[in-house]
Enzyme design. Structure first.
Site, PDB file in Angstrom:
ATOM      1  N   GLY B  45     -43.381  29.512 -28.212  1.00 26.29           N
ATOM      2  CA  GLY B  45     -44.507  29.519 -27.281  1.00 26.29           C
ATOM      3  C   GLY B  45     -44.599  30.812 -26.484  1.00 26.29           C
ATOM      4  N   HIS B 266     -25.892  17.788 -35.723  1.00 29.72           N
ATOM      5  CA  HIS B 266     -25.018  18.968 -35.676  1.00 29.72           C
ATOM      6  C   HIS B 266     -23.562  18.535 -35.688  1.00 29.72           C
ATOM      7  CE1 HIS B 266     -23.164  22.666 -34.395  1.00 29.72           C
ATOM      8  NE2 HIS B 266     -24.308  23.291 -34.539  1.00 29.72           N
ATOM      9  N   SER B 284     -20.858  25.748 -30.263  1.00 28.48           N
ATOM     10  CA  SER B 284     -21.522  26.546 -31.302  1.00 28.48           C
ATOM     11  C   SER B 284     -20.846  26.461 -32.661  1.00 28.48           C
ATOM     12  CB  SER B 284     -21.560  28.004 -30.887  1.00 28.48           C
ATOM     13  OG  SER B 284     -21.935  28.799 -31.983  1.00 28.48           O
ATOM     14  N   ARG B 330     -24.528  22.203 -42.173  1.00 33.35           N
ATOM     15  CA  ARG B 330     -24.394  21.216 -41.105  1.00 33.35           C
ATOM     16  C   ARG B 330     -24.440  19.780 -41.590  1.00 33.35           C
ATOM     17  NH1 ARG B 330     -28.081  24.212 -36.522  1.00 33.35           N
ATOM     18  NH2 ARG B 330     -26.476  25.726 -36.014  1.00 33.35           N
ATOM     19  N   HIS B 401     -29.461  17.182 -33.042  1.00 35.41           N
ATOM     20  CA  HIS B 401     -29.516  18.563 -32.594  1.00 35.41           C
ATOM     21  C   HIS B 401     -30.842  19.255 -32.883  1.00 35.41           C
ATOM     22  CE1 HIS B 401     -28.231  22.611 -31.802  1.00 35.41           C
ATOM     23  NE2 HIS B 401     -28.453  22.977 -33.032  1.00 35.41           N
ATOM     24  N   GLU B 425     -40.059  24.592 -33.732  1.00 37.17           N
ATOM     25  CA  GLU B 425     -39.465  23.319 -34.140  1.00 37.17           C
ATOM     26  C   GLU B 425     -40.514  22.210 -34.209  1.00 37.17           C
ATOM     27  OE1 GLU B 425     -36.167  22.101 -31.696  1.00 37.17           O
ATOM     28  OE2 GLU B 425     -35.803  20.283 -32.852  1.00 37.17           O
ATOM     29  N   ARG B 435     -31.679  22.412 -41.793  1.00 35.09           N
ATOM     30  CA  ARG B 435     -31.790  23.789 -41.316  1.00 35.09           C
ATOM     31  C   ARG B 435     -30.414  24.443 -41.269  1.00 35.09           C
ATOM     32  NH1 ARG B 435     -30.913  26.212 -36.689  1.00 35.09           N
ATOM     33  NH2 ARG B 435     -30.795  24.369 -35.361  1.00 35.09           N
TER      34      ARG B 435
END
Lengths: 234, 638, 269
Positions: B45, B266, B284, B330, B401, B425, B435
């Site tokens: 955005g 995730h 992370s 993932r 996630h 997203e 992803r």
């Protein structure tokens, strides 16, 4: 309909002014004035203190030093006016900054916990005016002799020893304690304001401030102390 | 409803370049005659709003937070991919394209993904020019790290705060335009409705969250960049305020919703501690560069980790996927964690956790190197769990996630509502069924900086003149009335449960039946429980306060109501997709060694759902996926 | 688990600032029953969630507070707990502060940020849009989308990049303002300006940036920095006051230079 209060407009920015005007009204500009005048006032304090120490060499030496300072009236008055100017700048910056700070938080906290600031930093606005009052007194006392009952023009040592006994000596010592607070934060703050410390903040600037403060204030305070204890006498 | 992808003809490598030339342009002097609304101020955005304003369009941007800089892109930790090949390790646009298609389990549109890989290199240039302080080598050149699903080092990063730094770059560009008067920024405003006039999106109705006022804003086009819907699971790595309201209301106005069942779990989040838990925190994925994941070999082994000898540990990712090991994608890593926990080999108080162990890396590289690489993440872990990861291994568990699904868009990022564009997203476009790490930031910025500035111009150039639509148009009046009516209804129920209470229950249903593993039986159960929950919600929720002030309970209730409905669509989509692909794992469709079994014959397509009314089942439309440049194969990371 | 403190339940007394809207005078209210059995595993905001659920269920208005990411990075949360912005723990936002930092029977005073530039909008929520306006005034590099040179054409020494990142870590939460005895925003301004000033990309606009940002911060009604250091002590990202020193230096340099004749802010879109 919906023109929104939260929609940022660049409206609150002050209108364009001359560079000098901008500098004199901006928070950092005022701080720089404060720091710049602070540097010279601190150096003056150091010089003044070193001069005072000549009291330990006896009346002759000190009086000669006094006479030396008065030898060139033009120079003397130049320095005096310069100092007055620096004090003026210091006070001007103080007034401008404090006025703004006083309006920046109209409602305070019910509870407050200080984590890093020192008593010295938080009392600057108190020690400043008190020091000013002391300096005025000091000038009337030992420079003009106006409030000195036993003042003799040119007899610096005599004036000193007769002037710093008793309560007066205590006032001078108390003033030096105040000066210590003021200098300790002031010197460090001045270095920060002038952008001196590199890398991680703190240690070097603090050390310099501490050493300088001790040197100047202890040096000053020894004189009234020496008078009170009779080390210096007529 | 017709799903026209509008993918331009020509060879894949030159499609976007040629198409940029073919698309219509708007003359610079005319750009200021067009207005556009951007909802959301995250990477997609903010970058779109800033770039469009730079071009000269009149832009209004909305966010529900108190500042555009709060958008949840800010929480992305690990990095952003780009095919720069600075490491000389064989990377290229073609390889990034291929990795992304394969990582998405061959369920994404080739042309979109290729465009993404192409512009990835421009993103890094753009961000560096903006002053994003990416990690550097001693030479002063940019550093890279590796991420899951790739065998090259192509991830750019700024410590563990890459999302923050990229967002601040976009935010600064946005604020610059705000300062220049080219963007009107509306903070603490939440979109409630898309307004359609003669079939085209011509504005939105928002609630001013501070005053409660329901406002209308008209424009020539509307861009939604409002993020994903992963909070449908309640516990998620999303921001607490994250919601599906904008895209859900658009869906109800006629924007098709694509692949809602593609939700990413995730693998490395801090495990749940109790019922009070309000969100989950991600650790992370970059930690998997140096951490090794393991559980005890024996079930119910409750010994402390340092008491378990090496030969009684199961480094299950390294064992099962020797080629990618701890850096497996993932979806695969998450499912593997679930599998060992379901076997009773999970660790921690709840048994829902696996170890992520840095002992070897600390021995090899020294604690200082590890601290330099991950210090802030280790500190965060310690703050949350009260355990020191330098001494004992971290405990991690998968959590919701990211959502690959979202509003269906064509190659121009336009939804099935004309003039309604969807970025980041919030759309479904580039990640297929899964992803890869460090690709979300890439997509958000690609859409905002490098795609929408062209395709929006093309749209304006095609329509050319828009009828003047004021906010007193009946469509706006109607939308405002609808929104006001809904708030009134929520405030009037006065039941005995809070919105959070319902949200937690929704999360449990979704996690149990539609989380990492899905079955026909479970999904059918969910499709019974969810409508019941919805009914219960509209009878039993309690929303105190009024609608003329800041009312966080009202905000929450509105969001939860939408999430419950979306949960139903998600389950329906999961039920209808009778295959396993990427993050969508149907237990009935797996290989003997528990890997996802795709069904390319019947499901090599995008499923896009059309809303048909409150009480009728939505219609499933299909956009076939054709792969001309990659060979469909079974994903293998072994 | 190794080193993991066992979960305990706390009974607390909360004194919370309640204020309906900008115009309301506001007052403290005390909550005791609502703050019973608080798990030490909860975050501070989860504790407020629990209190709010109890308030709603008993028909009262929940406490409004700002929050979003709940992982210490968005900067939207922030309240003053017992006189400390973000509470007692170093380098920790309110959302990451855990109740294990408190003892059973503790009394907590919870107040909003206090500064005239941050007006309270409700309860513990304040309006920090002044920060956005400071950034809009000059906290950017004027680069348009699309005209960036190849990234590695601008080498940045690792030391500078790291130092810039130290400053860029600022989350814009406003704790520095809340903590400052003068309600000064200087740490925020310094972090934002120096993040950019330290990089070669940010150098061309260095002078105009610092002058404009300071102008804006002054105009917003923040106080002046007098180097107390409270900001640095409460900053959840531990941003150093050395950046303020740098900003001062950059400001002095910018003030001494003769302004160039060309247009100031750079081309509009």
């Amino acid at each position: 309909m919906s023109v929104v209060a939260s929609s940022p407009a660049a409206g609150r920015r002050p209108a364009p002014r001359s560079r000098l005007q901008r500098f004199l009204t901006s928070s950092i500009g005022l701080k720089l004035i404060m720091a710049f005048s602070g540097v010279f006032l601190s150096l003056f304090a150091l010089g003044h203190m070193l001069g005072n120490l000549q009291a330990y060499q006896g009346a002759e030496a000190l009086d000669a030093y006094g006479a030396l300072l008065h030898k060139e009236p033009a120079l003397l008055w130049g320095v005096r006016l310069g100092l007055l100017g620096l004090v003026g700048m210091h006070i001007f910056a103080y007034l401008a900054l404090t006025r703004r700070n006083n309006t920046a938080r109209p409602k305070g906290y019910r509870q407050r916990k200080w984590r890093e600031s020192s008593y010295a930093s938080r009392s600057m606005t108190l020690t400043g005016p008190l020091l000013l009052a002391f300096i005025v007194y000091h000038i009337l006392h030992l420079t003009t002799g106006t409030v000195h009952p036993d003042y003799e023009e040119g007899a610096v040592y005599h004036n000193l020893v007769t002037g710093l006994g008793g309560v007066n000596g205590l006032i001078y010592i108390a003033a030096m304690a105040m000066l210590a607070f003021h200098l300790w934060h002031g010197v460090w703050s001045m270095m920060l304001t002038l952008g001196l410390p590199e890398g991680r903040y703190g240690s070097l600037g603090r050390t310099v401030a501490t050493i300088f403060t001790i040197l100047v204030t202890v040096g000053f305070a020894t004189v009234p102390l020496a008078v009170l204890t009779g080390v210096l006498h007529l | 409803m017709e799903l026209k992808s509008n993918v331009p003809p020509g060879p894949l490598e030159t499609k976007w370049t040629q198409h940029k030339f073919d698309m219509k342009l708007i003359n610079p002097a005319n750009k200021r005659k067009y207005s556009v609304i951007v909802v959301g101020s995250g990477l997609a955005g903010a970058s779109a709003a800033a770039s469009l304003a730079e071009l000269g369009y009149q832009v209004s941007c909305f966010c529900y937070q108190d500042s555009p800089r709060r958008a949840h892109s800010i929480a992305a930790q690990g990095g952003i991919n780009a095919a720069k090949n600075y490491q000389n390790d064989g990377d290229s646009v073609q390889r990034l394209f291929y990795d992304t298609i394969k990582g998405g389990d061959f369920r994404a549109r080739e042309a979109n993904v290729h465009r993404l890989a192409e512009v990835s290199v421009n993103i890094i240039d753009q961000c560096v020019a903006q002053g994003v302080p990416f990690a550097r080598e001693y030479s002063g050149l940019l550093a890279n790290r590796s991420f899951g699903g790739a065998q090259v080092s192509r991830t750019f990063y700024a410590r563990g705060q890459t999302g923050q730094q990229l967002l601040l770059g976009a935010y600064q560009a946005l604020e610059r335009q705000v300062g220049l008067g080219a963007v009107k920024m509306y903070t603490r405003h939440e979109m409630q409705q898309v307004v359609k006039v003669e079939g085209k999106a011509r504005g939105i109705v928002v609630r001013n969250l501070e005053t409660g006022e329901i406002e209308s804003h008209a424009a020539d086009a509307v861009i939604l960049a409002t993020g994903g819907y992963g909070t449908v699971f309640y516990l998620a790595t999303y921001a607490k305020g994250a919601n599906c309201t904008a895209i859900w209301r658009a869906y109800k106005k006629g924007a098709a919703f694509a692949n809602p069942c593609y939700t990413q779990i995730h693998p490395t989040c801090i495990p749940v501690t109790g019922d009070h838990q309000s969100k989950l925190t991600l650790m992370s994925e970059s930690l998997r560069n140096d951490g090794r994941i393991w559980v005890p070999k024996a079930r119910g082994d409750k010994r402390a980790p340092d008491q378990i000898p090496e030969d009684e540990r199961d480094y299950y990712l390294e064992r099962k996927y020797p080629a990618f090991g701890n850096l497996s994608p993932r979806d695969i890593s998450s499912r593997a964690a679930k599998e060992v926990c379901d076997e009773g080999r999970g660790v921690g108080k709840t048994g829902f956790g696996v170890y992520l162990d840095f002992a070897d890396a600390i021995n090899r590289l020294g604690v200082d190197t590890i601290r330099e690489r991950y210090g802030n993440l280790f500190d965060m872990y310690e703050r949350i769990t009260d355990e020191d990861p330098y001494k004992s291994p971290m405990r991690i568990y998968p959590a919701s996630h990211y959502t690959m699904g979202g509003l269906w868009v064509d190659y121009h990022l336009m939804s099935t509502i004309e003039g309604l564009f969807v970025l980041g997203e919030a759309n479904f476009s580039d990640h297929g069924a899964n992803r890869l790490g460090a690709s979300a930031l890439m997509q958000g910025l690609a859409d905002g900086y490098f795609v929408i500035p062209y395709t929006l111009g093309n749209y304006f150039g095609t329509v050319r003149t828009f009828d003047k639509v004021g906010i007193d148009h009946p469509a706006f009046q109607e939308a405002r009335a609808e929104v006001a009516e809904r708030s009134k209804r929520l405030l009037g129920i006065n039941g005995d449960r809070t919105a959070d209470d319902f949200h937690r229950e929704l999360g449990k249903i979704m996690w149990n039946y539609s989380g990492m593993g899905r079955s026909e039986e479970g999904l059918k159960k969910a499709l019974v429980e969810l409508p019941a929950l919805k009914e219960e919600f509209w009878k039993g929720v309690r929303v105190p306060g009024t609608d003329g002030e800041i009312n966080q309970s009202l905000e929450k209730a509105g969001r939860v109501a939408d999430l419950i409905e979306l949960g139903q669509l998600l389950c329906l989509d999961a039920l209808e997709r009778r295959e396993s692909c990427g993050a969508h794992f149907r237990e009935e469709y797996q290989t003997p060694d528990h890997e996802a079994r795709r069904d390319d014959e019947n499901f090599c397509h995008v499923a896009a759902w059309e809303y048909t009314g409150e009480d009728s089942t939505p219609v499933r439309h299909v956009e076939p996926l054709t792969f001309e440049n990659v060979h469909l194969q079974t994903r293998s990371y072994k | 688990m190794a080193g993991h403190g066992e979960e305990k339940l706390l009974n607390l007394t909360l004194n919370v600032w309640r204020q309906r809207n900008r115009g309301d005078a506001g007052r403290f209210e005390t909550y005791k029953d609502e703050a019973r059995d608080i798990s030490t595993d909860m975050s501070f905001l989860e504790m407020l969630d629990v209190v709010n659920e109890r308030l709603i269920k008993s028909g009262r208005e929940p406490i409004a507070f700002d929050h979003d990411c709940r992982e210490g990075i968005c900067g939207q949360c922030g309240v003053v707990v017992n006189g400390s912005p973000h509470g007692p723990r170093k380098a920790t936002t309110a959302c990451q502060l855990h109740m294990r930092s408190f003892q059973d029977g503790d009394s907590l005073t919870i107040e909003p940020w206090r500064a005239s530039a941050f007006p309270v909008v409700k309860d513990l929520m304040v309006d920090r849009s002044a920060f956005d306006r400071i950034v809009a005034a000059g906290g950017y590099i004027s680069v348009r989308t699309g005209n960036a040179p190849e990234a590695n054409n601008i080498p940045v020494p690792k030391y500078d990049a790291d130092l810039s990142m130290d400053a860029a870590a600022c989350i814009g939460c406003g704790a520095c303002v809340a903590a400052c005895p003068n309600a000064s925003a200087m740490l925020f301004v310094a972090a934002k300006a120096e993040h950019l000033n330290l990089l070669p990309q940010g150098a061309p606009e260095k002078d105009s940036r610092v002058l404009a940002m300071i102008d804006q911060a002054d105009g917003e009604g923040f106080g002046n920095c007098t180097n107390h250091g409270e900001c640095e002590a409460v900053c959840p990202k531990e941003i150093s006051m050395a950046f303020i020193a740098r900003l001062n230096r950059d400001y002095l340099k910018a003030s001494l230079k003769r302004p160039r004749a060309s247009a100031a802010a750079g081309g509009a879109g």
